[in-house]
Design a protein around this motif. Structure first.
Motif, short mmCIF file in Angstrom:
data_model
loop_
_atom_site.label_atom_id
_atom_site.label_comp_id
_atom_site.label_asym_id
_atom_site.label_seq_id
_atom_site.Cartn_x
_atom_site.Cartn_y
_atom_site.Cartn_z
N GLU A 103 0.81 -1.22 0.00
CA GLU A 103 0.00 0.00 0.00
C GLU A 103 0.84 1.28 0.00
N TYR A 104 2.01 1.25 0.63
CA TYR A 104 2.78 2.49 0.83
C TYR A 104 4.25 2.40 0.40
N PRO B 252 2.04 9.15 8.11
CA PRO B 252 0.74 8.45 8.12
C PRO B 252 0.83 6.97 7.75
N LYS C 208 -6.58 3.01 5.88
CA LYS C 208 -6.06 3.95 4.87
C LYS C 208 -6.82 5.27 4.94
N GLN C 209 -8.12 5.19 5.16
CA GLN C 209 -8.91 6.41 5.32
C GLN C 209 -8.47 7.17 6.56
N LYS C 210 -8.26 6.45 7.65
CA LYS C 210 -7.81 7.09 8.89
C LYS C 210 -6.41 7.69 8.72
N ALA C 211 -5.54 6.99 8.01
CA ALA C 211 -4.18 7.49 7.79
C ALA C 211 -4.20 8.77 6.95
N ALA C 212 -5.11 8.82 6.00
CA ALA C 212 -5.19 9.99 5.12
C ALA C 212 -5.57 11.26 5.88
N VAL C 213 -6.24 11.09 7.02
CA VAL C 213 -6.64 12.25 7.83
C VAL C 213 -5.97 12.21 9.21
N SER C 214 -4.85 11.48 9.29
CA SER C 214 -4.16 11.40 10.59
C SER C 214 -3.65 12.77 10.99
N GLU D 195 5.56 14.61 7.79
CA GLU D 195 4.75 14.57 6.58
C GLU D 195 5.46 13.67 5.57
#
Length: 164
Positions: free
Chosen positions: A46-47, A56, A135-141, A162
């Protein structure tokens, strides 16, 4: 992940603590190794290598790791509280055995706890579902620093750098 290479990086005190932990929870060692391998593979897919930094992607990896350990161990031991206790103990051990800066350690412990909370609340969800959710939570961490109140971020993933 080669367990023998990992063990070579440890001091005697950390090895002794690991042995004691594993003797107390012997049936949970193998599922923990499997969960760790799966977590690393998913995080890399994923990353790429970003999950090795303190951004994140790293927050994602720590939360997923705890969720997967609890999920896989729960198949071997149906006592949810015992599984969650093991998950916390083994991941806390990891943070102490492989030291980071104080802030990075706090970040990792916080994100580990998020993974356990998600297991407690959503244990029956698939790994795919959890990957999408994290992934959604990481995007707005939330980016934190040494002055941040982590207690106020109890349900959010956090990071300290960042990603580029």
């Amino acid at each position: 992940m080669n367990p023998f290479k990992v063990l070579q990086r440890l001091d005697l005190k950390s090895i002794w603590l690991l042995i004691k932990l594993c003797l107390k929870y012997p049936l949970l060692v193998w599922p923990t190794i499997l969960a760790t391998r799966e977590c690393m593979a998913i995080s890399t897919r994923e990353y790429c290598k970003l999950h090795h930094k303190n951004g994140p992607a790293n927050a994602f990896r720590h939360a997923l790791w705890n969720f997967l350990i609890a999920q896989k161990c729960h198949k071997w031991n149906k006592n949810k509280q015992r599984v969650l206790k093991w998950t916390e103990k083994i991941t806390d051990w990891h943070e102490h055995a492989f030291p980071n800066s104080d802030l990075a350690k706090k970040m990792d412990l916080h994100n580990n706890a998020i993974g356990r909370i998600l297991f407690r609340e959503q244990e029956s969800h698939s790994v795919h579902h959890m990957v999408v959710l994290l992934k959604q939570k990481a995007a707005v961490s939330t980016k934190v620093d040494s002055t941040s109140d982590l207690d106020s971020l109890h349900n959010k993933l956090i990071h300290i750098v960042e990603e580029q």
